[in-house]
Write a protein that holds these residues in place. Sequence first.
Motif, PDB file in Angstrom:
ATOM      1  N   ASP A 101      -8.269 -42.357 -17.012  1.00 27.52           N
ATOM      2  CA  ASP A 101      -7.821 -43.148 -18.166  1.00 27.52           C
ATOM      3  C   ASP A 101      -8.420 -42.670 -19.485  1.00 27.52           C
ATOM      4  O   ASP A 101      -8.240 -43.329 -20.509  1.00 27.52           O
ATOM      5  N   ARG A 104      -5.719 -41.763 -22.364  1.00 27.99           N
ATOM      6  CA  ARG A 104      -5.019 -42.956 -22.861  1.00 27.99           C
ATOM      7  C   ARG A 104      -5.956 -43.849 -23.661  1.00 27.99           C
ATOM      8  O   ARG A 104      -5.581 -44.379 -24.722  1.00 27.99           O
ATOM      9  N   ASP A 108      -5.559 -44.898 -27.633  1.00 23.67           N
ATOM     10  CA  ASP A 108      -5.449 -46.302 -28.020  1.00 23.67           C
ATOM     11  C   ASP A 108      -6.552 -46.696 -28.999  1.00 23.67           C
ATOM     12  O   ASP A 108      -6.314 -47.390 -29.995  1.00 23.67           O
TER      13      ASP A 108
END
Length: 554
Positions: A101, A104, A108
């Motif tokens: 992750d 991502r 973000d």
Amino acid sequence: MPGGAFGAAICLAGVQRVKSVLELVTKLGPARLAAMAAVTLTLVGFFAFVILRMSRPDMGVLFADLSMQDSAAVIRDLDARGITYETKGDAGQTIMAPRADLARLRMDLAGKGLPVQGGVGYEIFDKGDAFSSTSFVQNVNHLRALEGELARSIRAIGRVQAARVHLVLPERRLFERDRDAPSAAIVLKLVGDLDTSQVRAIRHLAASAVEGLKPERVSIVDERGRLLADGARGAEAEGVIGYEEKQTGIERRLRSQIEEIVAGIVGQGRARVQVSADLDVNRIESRSETFDPESRVVRSSQTRSENSLTGGAEGQVSVGNELPGAGQPAAQPSQKDTAQKNEETTNYEISRVTKTEVIEGGRVKRLSVAVLVDGVYVPGADGKAAYQPRPAAEIERISALVRTAIGFDKTRGDQVEVVNLRFAEAPAAPDFVEPSLVQSLLSPSKEDVMRWVELAVLSALTLLVLMAVVRPLLKRVLESETPTVMLAGPAGMALAGGEVAVAAIAEQGHAAKFLEHAKLNGKIQAETVERVVDMVRANPSETAEVLRNWIHDN
């Protein structure tokens, strides 16, 4: 009563099993029981650790070298998302997150402006007691705040990811005439490259924010150690730097135009272009004054006229005329003269043209362009790509396009050379081929290697615990003596024989004959039960007496 005898036999076997377990526990003792409990708990904890470690996701570095404010903001966002994370360092400067992750999460968080990575700004004066601070501390805080605010402003530029600013502000002293000029050094972490105009904008931004700082005293360096702006050469070299930047910009622009138009013909990546621009750095100022004698203009005109009248002796005053009794003389005719004078002056102005021409330095004096294009690759007889040179007519058309693109001027001495030669490398494959599983295993990444090493260590520890702890413990439990209970008479002898046979079979722990042993054990137990039933039927009174004695003893 066959049914009653069978039930009595079952009760007898159950009581014997319970008594065997109690005797085994009594025989082991408290010390062995405590040791077995400790080993059991240790094994449970070890296997729980292995299971948790294997099920935990692989962690990677999300951010490093964060300030406390940025760490707190990032952790709050991760808590709101419910994502598992780890922190390292005394103040949580490094934050770990699941490796799958990372990309991502970074995108973000970047969309939310995290981390700020700004250092301190003018908020440094929000805390602390200004009355107890010395002037030295106040000056240092002011310098830190100014550097932090400049870094934040520079990071607002699109391609700047991070920035650090160092200011050198000489101390002002009383009665000091000569003062050293301030200077600044800026270190940038870039995403891509900055244009010349952006570098100049950063220098002017820093110079405008600091009193007395000039743009030519600002040095800029990127994270790869490239000098983007030199602040040590002074103002005398600023013009030369400007010419160099202009020359680089012209060459880059022309090279991009040529590559774009040639790539449409020969293909992307099949052409190499080099442009050399020779600039005239001389500044020329000329003045000229031109007179046109054929063109006359009346500037001024002046006209003067004079008239004069001259008469005789009539009416003249004399002594005789004033005496008494003097009579009036007789009138005589008088003679008069008249004069007239006219004068005219005209001034003419000749037409004059005054011209002042200033030619600034930096104009293009000469252009040289070299274009290297690859040939054509066609399938050969063996199926492989074969090289073929391009036709001369096509090379000439490419030369004409290049001359048009650069604004070719023959009188200026421009040169354009287009050559067709074979490139050293083969043409690139059009499609990306995803690496196979074998290729991925043959070229693992650093994270994959560390993961495999961790799995190997955990597997070795598990095998070691099984062989050194679990196996001896099970062996000892299986080899422990099984207590036997002797029945009086023939029934007791039969039960004792069956239990001894079962114990003998249990001692043999060979894995290959486990099924045969199980069958033999079941057969022996069935025969033992049949014998007990036959004995109970033959001697019901003795069986009741034995059961009565057992109940009385327990």
